[in-house]
Design an enzyme around this catalytic site. Structure first.
Site, short mmCIF file in Angstrom:
data_model
loop_
_atom_site.label_atom_id
_atom_site.label_comp_id
_atom_site.label_asym_id
_atom_site.label_seq_id
_atom_site.Cartn_x
_atom_site.Cartn_y
_atom_site.Cartn_z
N CYS A 1 0.80 -1.23 0.00
CA CYS A 1 0.00 0.00 0.00
C CYS A 1 0.83 1.29 0.00
CB CYS A 1 -0.99 -0.04 1.15
SG CYS A 1 -2.10 -1.45 0.99
N HIS B 1 -1.22 8.75 5.97
CA HIS B 1 -1.68 7.43 5.49
C HIS B 1 -3.04 7.17 6.15
CE1 HIS B 1 -1.28 3.52 3.75
NE2 HIS B 1 -1.25 2.89 4.90
N HIS C 1 -9.34 3.33 1.22
CA HIS C 1 -7.94 2.96 1.01
C HIS C 1 -7.81 2.39 -0.40
CE1 HIS C 1 -4.05 1.32 1.29
NE2 HIS C 1 -3.99 1.12 2.59
#
Lengths: 404, 418
Positions: free
Chosen positions: B177, B310, B347
């Site tokens: 990610c 994040h 996400h």
């Protein structure tokens, strides 16, 4: 012609090598394999191959991960196992004591084309058969293509710059070029760089569907530059080298295997074409400040895929003219995709060490390679400089220049 | 800058996301605090415990581009759409299927001869976690001969180079990610080292049954809303999309008279070297990449105006990322508003870092920080200033954008106002 504009160029040297291949594990054994010239290609025994259109492969049969794992693991994809092998071998050969090193200053740069594809398959088999909730939690983290490099980081506490290339067959070639740029520009003093590709039925099934594999069933199935070639042969392996800035390598008394003198990257839209190969080679040569005539050997990417081999032969002919010595080790270790670039670099180290060019037994040369000097048998030759090609059928090209 | 004095500008951006398939729609939705998450229907997720997330829909492409993509791989649609937007905004002198120079206006054609060699040096750098996994259902995990599934990671990268006839290197990265941010950082390195004159860089990922089968097991998905930095945050929600930027040197952008949207001046990347799925509690890994990126940029911590986090909404990430920001920025951290746009778009896996980089650039351009939504009870442990009621108008000159991923990878990018 591409001019690289790195301002602060440090000299970069290779101070350790750790290959895992079908013809030898560790640089010394691998070099023996390269010089002896016996092929690692054999009939597939890992699974029933009768229903497929290809029947041979070059698997690293003798590799046992247990010899290379600092701590036991519950599960590892073969790709990660091979990666641990290569890392462990390179670390040992380097003489670097990680306990004393500033590990945040050590880069770990990796390449693979298919990563944990076999674990993807294993994981998803449960989902396909039993249902969406039945994938095994332990397997999923091993399906990522960055699992191998992450597990190496965790195992060896390497918290420095970290990059994972999955650029198809040029993955480890691009990893090498990037690691070289990082060290040459002074951003890190040391880089562990390499790549891995596993042989397993998942990747084999896929490659069969891509119609890239030879239908031949003997150990000479991989026939680079040969007009009778009908495809390549899957190989397996992993490789890793340690790149260091020259002065710091000298300061710690490291054994220097060769200088990493330059790298070139290019690409051609619509599949692999000679122009992109020429550009990668020319960039690598120019950035290392030598003349094309000083390149004494081209270690080709050629693997028995007719279109790729023709494009590469034409490009070498264009850049170097007639009678340039050219060879390839794919008949020995097969096409190892994401690991191909690094494994060719290991072979270049073998060639420089032994001053020996491995042969390629060609029955009938493709016309593009007619004027290249490809030895049929392995032979001694004085060599200081080797240019390595690492190519992808979709058009990506990498060339690396290694000097004694 | 140790590698070169060459400065790197972002001159084009393109997006496909759950909150819109163009930059303006996406930005308006972010500033409006719109929740882009809900029931996923773009992919059949029947049988999975959680089917909430962020999906993209309504991507339109002209027929000549549609004809070049594989329709059963939704990634290709997303990537090509985002690349087209980014190339258009940058006025990049490339054209579909032919190598003609398309300068922005006739006056500029006279300087075309002075420009860097065009097509030979346009690199494509993409990142993805799951690539074409959406095409694998008929093949993966089955004993039948392989049919149409695409196991390659590099397909979309090659596709874009082929469509726009680009002869530079193509790189595909996969760092879970943190991928999307890594692609942009690596792309900037290609400009600095002279290996490319233009780089089309970014990340993408599509929701697929394969991805969901795994992500569902990680115990990071929530049945609740995605509530970054909230005391009761219960996990993240996954989305799909693509975020693509065009990078080039300042010299090149000035020569082409192309608008420099922001400078990409710092790139930090590492691994926690700690655990496959959990970050260290002290946030050291992400703190290190923030420091590395600031050092490369030559920017002092007290010059940072904003952190695009994040901020996944998991207990661990938000806590450790808060600790990392405090560690790097010191007391100044309490003067730096942070946000998590994941609260609105989810996400985006391999695209998350590049989409958040785009949001960071838009923050600089507009002087406006998007809110973090769904915050009902602030976590006293996550006590940095976060706009929650609406966007915060603030002049922003320097932004850090953070990304982390499975395996312990971290990437920080630093953007600066031009």
């Amino acid at each position: 012609m591409v001019k690289l504009k790195i301002l602060i160029m440090k000299r970069v040297v290779i101070t350790a090598a750790g290959p895992v291949t079908a013809i030898g594990i560790g640089q010394e054994c691998f070099t023996e394999g390269v010089v002896e010239g016996g092929s690692g290609i054999m009939e597939i025994t890992a699974f029933e191959h009768g229903k497929y259109d290809a029947h041979v492969a070059a698997r690293a049969e003798d590799f046992d991960v247990k010899e290379f794992l600092p701590t036991p693991k519950n599960y590892l994809d073969r790709n990660t196992e091979l990666s641990f092998g290569a890392f462990s071998l390179a670390l040992k050969a380097s003489g670097i004591d990680l306990a004393k090193a500033d590990k945040s200053k050590i880069a770990l740069i990796w390449g693979t084309a298919f990563g944990g594809a076999d674990t993807m398959n294993l994981f998803y088999a449960d989902v396909q058969k039993k249902g969406p909730r039945f994938g095994k939690p332990i397997l999923f983290p091993h399906t990522y293509s960055n699992t191998a490099i992450s597990m190496l980081s965790i195992e060896y506490k390497l918290n420095g710059p970290h990059m994972n290339f999955v650029s198809g067959w040029t993955a480890s070639g691009q990893a090498l070029a990037y690691a070289y740029d990082l060290v040459a520009s002074g951003r890190v003093p040391v880089a562990f760089v390499g790549g891995a590709e596993a042989f397993n039925e998942t990747i084999f099934r896929y490659c069969c569907s891509q119609k890239i594999l030879s239908a031949s069933s003997n150990e000479n199935a991989c026939m680079p530059f040969d007009s009778a070639a009908d495809g390549t042969v899957m190989g397996e392996g992993a490789g890793m080298i340690v790149l260091e800035e020259l002065d710091s390598a000298l300061a710690r008394g490291a054994h220097i295997l060769a200088e990493f003198a330059g790298a070139g990257l290019a690409g051609s839209p619509g599949g692999l074409k000679p122009k992109a190969i020429e550009e990668a080679m020319t960039t690598a040569i120019n950035s290392s400040k030598i003349n094309p005539c000083d390149v004494e050997l081209v270690l080709a990417s050629a693997n028995g895929m007719p279109d790729m081999d023709k494009a590469e032969a034409a490009a070498i002919q264009k850049v170097f003219g007639d009678n340039k010595p050219v060879t390839t080790i794919k008949p020995l270790i097969g096409e190892t995709f994401g690991a191909a670039g690094i494994l060719q670099l290991h072979a270049a180290l073998s060639i420089l060490e032994k001053q020996f060019v491995p042969g390629v037994n060609i029955a009938s040369k493709i016309s593009e390679s007619e004027k290249l000097k490809i030895p049929a048998e392995g032979c001694p030759q004085k060599i200081k400089t080797v240019l390595i090609n690492n190519l992808d059928p979709d058009g990506n090209t990498v060339s690396l220049l290694i000097k004694k | 800058m140790p590698e070169s004095s060459k400065r790197v500008a972002v001159t084009g951006m393109g997006i496909v996301s759950p909150l819109g398939n163009d930059i303006q729609t996406f930005w308006n939705a972010l500033c409006a605090g719109k929740d882009g998450l809900g029931q996923i229907t773009s992919c059949d997720l029947s049988g999975f415990p959680i089917q909430q997330g962020g999906q993209v829909s309504g991507i339109s492409l002209p027929p000549e581009l549609l004809a070049k993509i594989r329709v059963d791989d939704r990634c290709q649609l997303m990537v090509v759409s985002a690349v087209k937007q980014a190339i258009n905004q940058a006025g990049l002198p490339v054209n579909v299927a032919q190598a003609s120079c398309l300068c922005k206006n006739p006056e500029e054609t006279r300087i075309a001869g002075k420009m860097p060699a065009l097509h030979s040096k346009t690199a494509v750098v993409f990142s993805t976690n799951f690539a074409a996994a959406g095409t694998l259902d008929g093949d993966l995990g089955l004993a039948t001969p392989w049919t149409k599934g695409d196991l390659g990671f590099e397909t979309a990268t090659d596709l874009v180079a082929d469509i726009w006839n680009l002869s530079g290197p193509r790189t595909t990265l996969s760092l879970s990610c943190s991928s999307g941010a890594a692609a942009i950082g690596y792309g900037a390195d290609l400009i600095r080292s002279g290996r490319a004159d233009y780089v089309i860089a970014g990340g993408y990922d599509a929701i697929s049954r394969f991805a969901w089968a795994g992500l569902s097991l990680l115990r990071t998905m929530t049945e609740d809303k995605l509530r970054p930095f909230d005391k009761n945050r219960a996990g993240t929600l996954f989305s799909e999309g693509a975020g693509i930027v065009v990078l080039e040197s300042f010299e090149s952008a000035k020569l082409r008279n192309s608008q420099m949207l922001a400078e990409l001046c710092g790139f930090g990347f590492n691994n926690n070297a700690y655990h496959m799925t959990a970050p260290p509690q002290d946030g050291k890994g992400i703190a290190d990449t923030m420091e590395m990126a600031l050092k490369e940029a030559g920017i002092l911590p007290e010059m940072v105006d904003h952190v695009n986090t994040h901020g996944t909404g998991t207990q661990l990430n938000d806590l450790t990322e808060t600790a990392a920001i405090k560690q790097v920025l010191g007391k100044h951290a309490y003067d730096v508003p942070i946000t998590s746009i994941k609260s609105m778009i989810g996400h985006l896996m391999g695209a998350a870092g590049s989409v958040e980089a785009i949001a960071s650039v838009l923050t600089i351009l507009n002087g406006r920080i998007p809110p973090t939504i769904n915050m009902t009870e602030p976590d006293p442990e996550c006590d940095l200033p976060i706009p929650t009621a609406g966007p915060l108008d603030k002049q922003v000159k320097v932004v850090i954008s953070n990304s982390s991923g499975i395996g312990g990878n971290n990437v920080s990018l630093v953007f600066r106002k031009v």
